[in-house]
Design a protein around this motif. Structure first.
Motif, mmCIF file in Angstrom:
data_model
loop_
_atom_site.group_PDB
_atom_site.id
_atom_site.type_symbol
_atom_site.label_atom_id
_atom_site.label_comp_id
_atom_site.label_asym_id
_atom_site.label_seq_id
_atom_site.Cartn_x
_atom_site.Cartn_y
_atom_site.Cartn_z
ATOM 1 N N ALA A 63 0.776 -1.075 0.188
ATOM 2 C CA ALA A 63 -0.078 -0.110 -0.012
ATOM 3 C C ALA A 63 0.916 1.215 0.103
ATOM 4 C CB ALA A 63 -1.053 -0.035 1.328
ATOM 5 N N HIS A 64 1.768 1.182 0.761
ATOM 6 C CA HIS A 64 2.772 2.238 0.920
ATOM 7 C C HIS A 64 3.324 2.601 -0.537
ATOM 8 C CE1 HIS A 64 5.546 5.172 2.788
ATOM 9 N NE2 HIS A 64 6.713 4.836 2.097
ATOM 10 N N VAL A 65 3.861 1.478 -0.991
ATOM 11 C CA VAL A 65 4.513 1.754 -2.579
ATOM 12 C C VAL A 65 3.816 2.287 -3.486
ATOM 13 C CG1 VAL A 65 5.773 0.522 -4.253
ATOM 14 C CG2 VAL A 65 6.330 0.019 -1.896
ATOM 15 N N ILE A 66 2.441 1.570 -3.450
ATOM 16 C CA ILE A 66 1.572 2.281 -4.475
ATOM 17 C C ILE A 66 1.102 3.594 -4.376
ATOM 18 C CG2 ILE A 66 -0.787 1.826 -5.385
ATOM 19 C CD1 ILE A 66 -0.577 -1.122 -4.673
ATOM 20 N N LYS A 67 0.781 3.933 -2.871
ATOM 21 C CA LYS A 67 0.360 5.513 -2.697
ATOM 22 C C LYS A 67 1.527 6.248 -3.110
ATOM 23 C CE LYS A 67 -0.060 7.331 1.264
ATOM 24 N NZ LYS A 67 -0.223 7.333 2.769
ATOM 25 N N ASN A 68 2.711 6.121 -2.936
ATOM 26 C CA ASN A 68 3.811 6.932 -3.251
ATOM 27 C C ASN A 68 4.171 7.022 -4.753
ATOM 28 O OD1 ASN A 68 5.104 8.247 -0.572
ATOM 29 N ND2 ASN A 68 4.294 6.359 -0.101
ATOM 30 N N ALA A 69 3.979 5.850 -5.450
ATOM 31 C CA ALA A 69 4.423 5.690 -6.895
ATOM 32 C C ALA A 69 3.539 6.423 -7.585
ATOM 33 C CB ALA A 69 4.871 4.315 -7.169
ATOM 34 N N ALA A 70 2.020 6.230 -7.070
ATOM 35 C CA ALA A 70 1.120 6.608 -8.145
ATOM 36 C C ALA A 70 0.956 8.106 -8.821
ATOM 37 C CB ALA A 70 -0.568 6.379 -7.416
ATOM 38 N N PRO A 71 1.283 9.138 -7.930
ATOM 39 C CA PRO A 71 1.025 10.297 -8.514
ATOM 40 C C PRO A 71 2.159 10.683 -9.799
ATOM 41 C CG PRO A 71 1.447 10.676 -6.239
ATOM 42 C CD PRO A 71 1.702 9.171 -6.633
ATOM 43 N N THR A 72 3.317 10.386 -9.638
ATOM 44 C CA THR A 72 4.367 10.372 -10.621
ATOM 45 C C THR A 72 3.967 9.132 -11.884
ATOM 46 O OG1 THR A 72 6.017 10.578 -9.092
ATOM 47 C CG2 THR A 72 6.642 10.273 -11.300
#
Lengths: 317, 295, 324
Positions: free
Chosen positions: A232-241
């Motif tokens: 979840a953390h990875v997806i949340k942080n990678a999503a905007p870019t």
């Protein structure tokens, strides 16, 4: 946020003006008389003069530009020299078809590219990572019009699974989401999706690898690499870019679809552009390019604003 | 002079002074993928240069009864095209125009774009702003669209194709040149050079160029791959090179109607474009990591 | 004073820090700074980081143009009365970062020889002189001349930077934290070299450092800066023994001991200096000053002579007894 949006819009306006200036200039850098394709070869000087006046070519450049621009702002891009029909309606018709193709391709490319990049970033230096980076290089190095031909050879000529050309029984104007039409969409969309796939995979891989190296995540990873918290953390942080890259890629596809549309005779803007080039239909060429470039500029604007809404740190730029 | 002998911190001293490029060469040679890519790209260039000696037949001379001979025909190892010309010879000769059309625009754009970007980066202030805003306008077009727009307006022809591709590649190169120059300009050795009383021109020539051209050049080489694809794409659309010249994109175009007859023959020119493009891409990647330039 | 070789007159430098129109924000990096240096003298400049020391150095060498005020060389205004190119030959600078101040693609010999070629000396002669200068700063030209910056140590690079400044045969060298990044032992050697060179060539130094021990060791006079202003300036002995500005006092009190076991890296004062975008009213130090009183937040004290060539900008000195 509002101030950022307004500032970003204010910055876009001169760009749009510049873009329209370039589109306007296109007609004037082209050699020879812009009317050459409709004038009979034995046209009298009088007739030529008359037509020049009708199309406004007898005025000074700045005057022509302002007249052209103010008409364009009202949605009037002139008439096609070849068919006599309004450029605006021809372009809008084609834009719809191109959008269907480009959006489908972006979704395919983003799904697979994102998946590949994600897995590659998680298992860095594994065989899947190497495969992903190889695919990324192939994706940006392959001439996509040739890839389109190869897919036609394999899936239409040899296997006969999908049709090679066209947009289905509805022709260029009537698209519907049934199988008769969709099977025409498969090959061009898959071909086109290769362009963003490599770039998305590369971006997502770098993002994921970067996030996993943060100390906070190193702690989380003690629980296991595939722990839900980590994912979840990875997806949340990678999503905007990743989403921003997707938006920009959609823009590139809209503008870059001409070669693929030509291969598949897909009745979109690229196909229209091809026609305009061969019939030396300059108003059509100019109008199509203007619309596509504006789409691209506005898409960039939207991506920027949405991205900074998701990640307020970016508003400082 | 006692000072010199008691200098303790001589840890970093190597035996022989080493130039920067020697280190780059050493790192590059260790990268197997990059070396392989360099061999393929080099092979393509050699093939183009020595085409008359390498090609088995005349690429312009066709035999009607040989039209669309399949791959592996006698005397035509890669078949014959729609006018009965030897495919192998045309592919070999095709390297000439294809490479020329792909590489030349990047080289010219490298010269012009570097000049613009370095000037903007070194001048800074409002000069920089004006130059960069003008470039932004060209950036607002997807590169394929801009190339096709310009050469579509100018019409077919080698020169028009080169011109439109050059225009496409100037803005990105200038942008990279500007950002590299801006970061170099902030370093203290430039300040020291300013403090020497040297003119801006001398400082750029002696202190800036050597430190920015490397990264700009590596970036430019990464564009060769795109340029190859675009240049062939223009010819594929009927812009750029015109018949009967052998050029991969154009060959792909004229053979397109033959995909139901000799499908794999029709795809051959694309293999060449792909090979060249991917080898230049990997070559550029290898060069970048050998020069240790962050992306 | 007519014997000043270099003088600063009301130098002001503001940097734009964002915002436009009414919202425009500026960093007052250097605000109305005046002082002068006599020929052969070493002026130490101290202060916390961000106090405007480095900006002052760049204004003095005209690497930055001031918003107002002027720099004079032997009484003549640099840039107008003295052409900039001539001025630069006389006033040279050595930077803090020994690596960043050398072109990574240039050999040491070429780096030193570059300056003279700019001033019309032919290449062969410039290289010959560069070799001699490398020798003078303690580097064997045959061994170090052909090397690149990344191949030699920090101390050696700083020697090259000194040689490069000397190549112009200057009168004044501005040393901006020139020894701060070096190890203590190397620092001492470079300081000795600087002292020797000063004697040998009658050089004038403006020695900028945050290290008060080093400044005491090398300077004839010391100038203390705080938030872009000069708060105290005077002879080294006087400043160190009897500081007349509370800020100088605080800096000295926090000075690391010469005993290495007791050295600390603690900041000389509690808290960070205020934001230079919006400096405090009146005396800029009043927010951190233990002796702040009535007039301090209200108006700036101005420069007050407190002794022979000794000036302190503090209201405490405004009483008559200060005029000794």
């Amino acid at each position: 946020m509002l101030i950022f949006t307004l500032r970003r819009i204010a910055y876009t306006i001169p760009i749009m003006l510049g873009v329209s200036l370039v589109c306007f200039a296109l007609v004037h850098i082209s050699p020879g008389d812009p009317l050459v394709s409709i004038l009979p070869p034995d046209a009298s000087v009088d007739l030529q003069q008359q037509l020049m006046a009708i199309y406004g070519f007898d005025r000074s450049y700045p005057e022509q530009f302002i007249r052209w621009l103010s008409r364009a702002l009202q949605g009037d891009l002139g008439n096609s020299i070849a068919t006599g029909r309004p450029v605006t309606s021809e372009v809008m018709n084609a834009v719809g078809n191109t959008l269907i193709l480009a959006v489908t391709a972006t979704i395919i490319g983003f799904t697979f590219g994102g998946l590949f990049g994600f897995v590659a970033g998680f298992f860095r230096d594994s065989w899947i990572d190497k495969l992903a980076s190889t695919l990324a290089v192939v994706g940006v190095s392959v001439p996509h019009y040739w890839l389109g031909m190869v897919l036609v050879i394999v899936f239409s000529v040899e296997l006969g699974w999908f049709p090679a050309t066209g947009a289905g029984p509805g022709g260029s104007s009537q698209w519907s989401w049934d199988w008769d039409h969709l099977r025409h969409l498969v090959l061009p969309a898959v071909t086109m999706s290769v362009i963003p796939m490599g770039i998305v995979a590369r971006t997502v891989r770098a993002l994921v690898a970067d996030i996993l190296q943060q100390e906070f995540v190193t702690g989380l990873r003690a629980k296991g690499l595939l722990d839900r918290g980590v994912l979840a953390h990875v997806i949340k942080n990678a999503a905007p870019t990743a989403l921003a890259v997707m938006g920009l890629q959609l823009g590139y596809l809209l503008g870059g679809s001409i070669l693929i549309e030509t291969v598949f005779s897909w009745p979109g803007t690229g196909f229209l552009l091809g026609q305009a080039i061969f019939q030396r239909d300059l108003p059509l060429l100019q109008g199509t390019i203007l619309v596509l470039a504006m789409f691209f500029v506005i898409l960039n604007l939207v991506v920027d604003v949405v991205q900074s809404a998701l990640d307020p740190r970016l508003q400082r730029g | 002079m006692a000072v010199a002998q008691t200098d303790f911190d001589t840890l970093a001293t190597a035996d022989k002074p080493q130039g920067y490029w020697r280190g780059v060469g050493r790192r590059f040679l260790r990268d197997k993928v990059a070396v392989a890519a360099a061999c393929v790209a080099g092979g393509m260039i050699l093939m183009a240069v020595f085409a008359p000696w390498v090609a088995p037949q005349d690429p312009f001379q066709g035999t009607m009864i040989r039209r669309l001979s399949p791959i592996g025909s006698e005397g035509y190892p890669l078949g014959a095209d729609e006018l009965g010309r030897d495919m192998l010879s045309r592919l070999i000769y095709g390297a000439r125009l294809s490479l020329f059309m792909g590489v030349t625009p990047v080289l010219i754009a490298f010269l012009i774009g570097s000049a613009i970007g370095i000037a903007a980066g070194y001048a800074g202030g409002w000069v920089n702003s004006i130059i960069m805003r003008v470039l932004d306008v060209f950036y607002a077009f997807p590169s394929v669209l801009l190339a096709i727009a310009i050469s579509g307006a100018l019409g077919a022809g080698i020169l028009n194709g080169l011109l439109s591709l050059t225009v496409v590649f100037i803005p990105p190169i200038a942008r990279v040149a500007e950002s590299v120059t801006t970061s170099v300009r902030k370093l203290e050795y430039i300040e020291a050079a300013v403090a020497s009383g040297a003119s801006a021109f001398t400082i750029v020539r002696v202190h800036v160029l050597g430190n920015v051209l490397g990264p700009i050049f590596v970036y430019a080489t990464s564009l060769i791959s795109v340029s190859m694809i675009l240049a062939a794409g223009l010819s594929f659309l009927g812009l750029g090179v015109s018949p009967p010249n052998p050029e991969w994109g154009l060959m792909l175009n004229t053979l397109r109607n033959a995909i139901y007859v000799q499908p794999w023959l029709a795809a051959l020119p694309g293999v060449m474009i792909f090979l060249t493009s991917i080898s230049f891409n990997m070559l550029s990647d290898g060069l970048r990591s050998a020069m240790d330039i962050k992306q | 004073m007519s014997d000043a070789i270099l003088s600063a007159h009301n130098l002001v430098k503001h940097f734009h820090a964002g915002g436009w129109g009414a919202a425009r924000k500026v960093v007052r990096a250097v605000d109305d700074v005046s002082f002068e240096v006599a020929e052969g003298e070493t002026l130490g400049v101290v202060g916390e980081s961000g106090c405007g020391k480095s900006t002052t150095a760049r204004l003095l060498t005209h690497l930055l143009a001031p918003n107002s005020g002027e720099v004079r060389y032997r009484g003549r205004v640099a840039g107008t009365e003295v052409p900039l190119k001539t001025f630069r030959r006389h006033v040279q600078m050595v930077f803090q970062d020994s690596y960043a101040s050398l072109n990574p693609r240039m050999t040491m010999l070429d780096a030193v020889a570059f300056g003279p070629t700019v001033h019309g000396i032919d290449r062969a002669e410039a290289r010959r002189r560069a070799g001699a200068l490398l020798e003078r700063v303690g580097l064997d030209p045959a061994r170090f001349g052909p090397r690149y910056p990344h191949e030699i140590s920090g101390g050696q690079r700083q020697r090259v930077n000194i040689a490069r400044a000397l190549a112009f045969d200057p009168d004044v060298i501005v040393l901006d934290e020139a020894v701060s990044a070096l190890d203590k032992s190397v620092e001492a050697q470079v300081l000795n070299l600087l002292t020797e060179l000063r004697r040998e060539r009658n050089l004038t130094y403006i020695f900028i450092s945050h290290d008060l021990n080093v400044v005491r060791h090398i300077s004839d006079r010391v100038m203390v800066m705080y938030l872009g202003e000069v708060v105290e300036i005077g002879p080294t002995r006087t400043i160190y023994d009897r500081p007349r500005h509370p800020y100088t006092g605080a800096l000295l009190a926090a000075m690391p001991s010469l005993d290495p076991d007791r050295r600390t890296l603690e900041a000389p004062l509690q808290g960070d200096p205020p934001n230079p975008i919006d400096p405090p009213s009146g005396c800029r130090f009043h927010t951190r000053c233990a002796q702040a009183h009535g007039p301090c937040p209200l108006h700036a004290p101005g420069s007050i002579a407190v002794g022979h060539r000794h000036i302190a900008a503090c209201h405490l000195n405004a009483v008559p007894e200060a005029a000794t």
